[in-house]
Design a protein around this motif. Sequence first.
Motif, PDB file in Angstrom:
ATOM      1  N   GLU A 282       7.046  70.146 -22.732  1.00 51.47           N
ATOM      2  CA  GLU A 282       6.768  70.601 -21.359  1.00 51.47           C
ATOM      3  C   GLU A 282       8.030  71.030 -20.612  1.00 51.47           C
ATOM      4  OE1 GLU A 282       4.386  67.981 -18.869  1.00 51.47           O
ATOM      5  OE2 GLU A 282       5.310  68.802 -17.061  1.00 51.47           O
ATOM      6  N   LEU A 283       7.938  72.250 -20.057  1.00 56.55           N
ATOM      7  CA  LEU A 283       9.032  72.766 -19.228  1.00 56.55           C
ATOM      8  C   LEU A 283       8.609  72.727 -17.757  1.00 56.55           C
ATOM      9  CD1 LEU A 283      11.698  74.383 -18.802  1.00 56.55           C
ATOM     10  CD2 LEU A 283      10.426  76.447 -19.386  1.00 56.55           C
ATOM     11  N   PHE A 284       7.464  73.324 -17.454  1.00 56.69           N
ATOM     12  CA  PHE A 284       6.928  73.353 -16.087  1.00 56.69           C
ATOM     13  C   PHE A 284       5.477  72.890 -16.102  1.00 56.69           C
ATOM     14  CE2 PHE A 284       9.426  77.603 -15.893  1.00 56.69           C
ATOM     15  CZ  PHE A 284      10.612  76.952 -15.623  1.00 56.69           C
ATOM     16  N   GLY A 285       4.967  72.588 -14.917  1.00 60.27           N
ATOM     17  CA  GLY A 285       3.551  72.241 -14.816  1.00 60.27           C
ATOM     18  C   GLY A 285       2.914  73.023 -13.682  1.00 60.27           C
ATOM     19  N   PRO A 323       2.828  74.385  -8.367  1.00 62.71           N
ATOM     20  CA  PRO A 323       3.701  74.726  -9.485  1.00 62.71           C
ATOM     21  C   PRO A 323       4.936  73.820  -9.416  1.00 62.71           C
ATOM     22  CG  PRO A 323       3.422  76.581  -7.940  1.00 62.71           C
ATOM     23  CD  PRO A 323       2.959  75.345  -7.251  1.00 62.71           C
ATOM     24  N   SER A 324       5.252  73.173 -10.517  1.00 64.37           N
ATOM     25  CA  SER A 324       6.359  72.215 -10.514  1.00 64.37           C
ATOM     26  C   SER A 324       7.347  72.572 -11.623  1.00 64.37           C
ATOM     27  CB  SER A 324       5.772  70.820 -10.746  1.00 64.37           C
ATOM     28  OG  SER A 324       6.792  69.881 -10.854  1.00 64.37           O
ATOM     29  N   PHE A 325       8.605  72.785 -11.216  1.00 59.75           N
ATOM     30  CA  PHE A 325       9.629  73.251 -12.158  1.00 59.75           C
ATOM     31  C   PHE A 325      10.708  72.185 -12.279  1.00 59.75           C
ATOM     32  CE2 PHE A 325       8.588  77.902 -11.940  1.00 59.75           C
ATOM     33  CZ  PHE A 325       7.710  77.866 -10.863  1.00 59.75           C
TER      34      PHE A 325
HETATM   35  P1  ATP Z   1       6.645  64.278 -19.162  1.00 62.28           P
HETATM   36  O1  ATP Z   1       5.215  64.239 -19.594  1.00 62.28           O
HETATM   37  O2  ATP Z   1       7.521  65.111 -20.069  1.00 62.28           O
HETATM   38  O3  ATP Z   1       7.226  62.932 -18.853  1.00 62.28           O
HETATM   39  P2  ATP Z   1       5.625  64.795 -16.579  1.00 62.28           P
HETATM   40  O4  ATP Z   1       4.299  65.408 -16.930  1.00 62.28           O
HETATM   41  O5  ATP Z   1       5.674  63.377 -16.186  1.00 62.28           O
HETATM   42  O6  ATP Z   1       6.668  65.054 -17.783  1.00 62.28           O
HETATM   43  P3  ATP Z   1       5.720  65.990 -14.027  1.00 62.28           P
HETATM   44  O7  ATP Z   1       5.421  64.722 -13.349  1.00 62.28           O
HETATM   45  O8  ATP Z   1       4.666  67.027 -14.143  1.00 62.28           O
HETATM   46  O9  ATP Z   1       6.312  65.680 -15.494  1.00 62.28           O
HETATM   47  O10 ATP Z   1       7.047  66.587 -13.387  1.00 62.28           O
HETATM   48  C1  ATP Z   1       7.229  67.962 -13.136  1.00 62.28           C
HETATM   49  C2  ATP Z   1       8.426  68.515 -13.895  1.00 62.28           C
HETATM   50  O11 ATP Z   1       9.578  67.711 -13.676  1.00 62.28           O
HETATM   51  C3  ATP Z   1       8.240  68.510 -15.408  1.00 62.28           C
HETATM   52  O12 ATP Z   1       7.550  69.659 -15.827  1.00 62.28           O
HETATM   53  C4  ATP Z   1       9.661  68.487 -15.896  1.00 62.28           C
HETATM   54  O13 ATP Z   1      10.209  69.789 -15.949  1.00 62.28           O
HETATM   55  C5  ATP Z   1      10.395  67.695 -14.833  1.00 62.28           C
HETATM   56  N1  ATP Z   1      10.619  66.314 -15.292  1.00 62.28           N
HETATM   57  C6  ATP Z   1       9.752  65.284 -15.234  1.00 62.28           C
HETATM   58  N2  ATP Z   1      10.291  64.158 -15.712  1.00 62.28           N
HETATM   59  C7  ATP Z   1      11.567  64.478 -16.075  1.00 62.28           C
HETATM   60  C8  ATP Z   1      12.653  63.730 -16.636  1.00 62.28           C
HETATM   61  N3  ATP Z   1      12.560  62.442 -16.876  1.00 62.28           N
HETATM   62  N4  ATP Z   1      13.807  64.393 -16.883  1.00 62.28           N
HETATM   63  C9  ATP Z   1      13.937  65.720 -16.610  1.00 62.28           C
HETATM   64  N5  ATP Z   1      12.939  66.460 -16.080  1.00 62.28           N
HETATM   65  C10 ATP Z   1      11.779  65.856 -15.810  1.00 62.28           C
END
Ligand code: ATP
Length: 459
Positions: A282-285, A323-325
């Motif tokens: 995962e890069l973005f959501g 959108p979350s980057f």
């Molecule tokens: P993952 O499943 O990889 O732990 P997440 O689904 O918990 O990620 P989100 O909560 O959707 O991540 O956070 C939005 C964005 O923030 C993610 O797409 C990612 O790019 C970034 N992100 C989240 N956790 C981290 C982390 N521990 N280190 C670096 N970037 C992060």
Amino acid sequence: MAKETTLEDIISLCKRRGFIYQGSDIYGGLSGTWDYGPLGLMIKDQVKRLWWERFVDNRSDIYGVDAAILMNPKVWIASGHVGGFADPLVEDLKTKKRYRADHVLEAAGFNVSGKSLADMDTMIKENKIKSIDGNDFGEVRQFNMMFKTNIGAIESDDNVVYLRPETAQGMFVNFKNIQDTFHPKLPFGMAQIGKAFRNEIAPRDFVFRVREFEQMEIEYFTHPQRADEAFSHFQKEIKEFILDIGLDKEKLHELEIGDEDRAHYSSRTIDFEYDFPIGRKELFGLANRTDFDLKAHSEGSKVDLSYFDEETKERFIPHCIEPSFGLDRTILAILSTAYATDDMGEEERIVLRLHKNIAPYRIAVLPLVKNKEELVNKAKEVFEMVKNIATKNGIAKSKIVYDETQSIGKRYRRQDEIGTPICLTVDFDSLEKGTVTLRDRDRGKQEVVKIEDLENIFK
Ligand code: ATP
């Protein structure tokens, strides 16, 4: 055939050239933290700028905010983070090292989609899965990832505050402020770039999974019936944004998240995954958070966060598209996409094929040798001239660099490794014929041009 880039290649280049260093390096580091050096910061800064330009400056429906990292703890109760912002944790019974249970199972080839803590516990036990040190695991437990601290002089349970684990909530709590001060009509959004903190059980893979990172997030509010339209709009925007920063669209993949794996607040989520050296991750959501957050904060704060439509006379709670980057993952994607090795006639070299928009330097000015005063003076004169051309073309002076240390060959290699698209060499012909040599980073092609033509060439 080109050699495959590993994460170690990137980490080593980052340290060697001053992009990213281990956090608290001289003390042996601090797990899950990294420090950006001058060049890493230049890329990061440029990515933020391009993001802000696209999502705030070049449109009139998104408001920028910069909310505090410390927020009233009631925010995190209402948002569900105090109760549920947890990852499944499992401990090596002997070494006491902690792992993410879902990651342990995935590495062993199991699908954990929709599995509960109890399911994962059973899977680990029944399949006799061991830790990397060969030991048994304990029970799978929930682990809350928010960092806690105390506000004020006394440490007590009454003054606990959390470091924000996402920037999103700083925008929801300002929804009313923005409505009251700017009176925007739906749809409108808020954007924020800032730090977020998560006490990850097992930080790893360089800046991919860290405990302190930066996010660039948008909360875009719409009428419920127009939420799908806004979702599609941002789906398209995300794909365009990755081109602004030189990412490879072939490496980007959209993963529609099924009902059983979506966050509780989301009615639709797409994970934008990217092919990193560590695999597709995962890069973005992009999520449709419905009216979950505004409703939760209306109830939690007892402040009405509804919207009144003057035309239809309808009052309702808007739905929200998010959108979350992740900025640090973006930097890793950029560096791993740009990293290449090839041989430029002479010997193997490492080159960062960065998009010119984000390369730390656009042009390096190099005197052929540094022990000929006349030549160095000429090079400095050309350096001043190129900086002025840059300014006239809207490029900061700091994007032009002067480099005279070490041999010319070493300097070319250094500039290739930091991704400078053009090297401009001042040599003896510069003194006699008024020419300089332009060297292209990617093609290695050298071209002799007149100094007086530089202005036109760089335009
Ligand atoms: P993952 O499943 O990889 O732990 P997440 O689904 O918990 O990620 P989100 O909560 O959707 O991540 O956070 C939005 C964005 O923030 C993610 O797409 C990612 O790019 C970034 N992100 C989240 N956790 C981290 C982390 N521990 N280190 C670096 N970037 C992060």
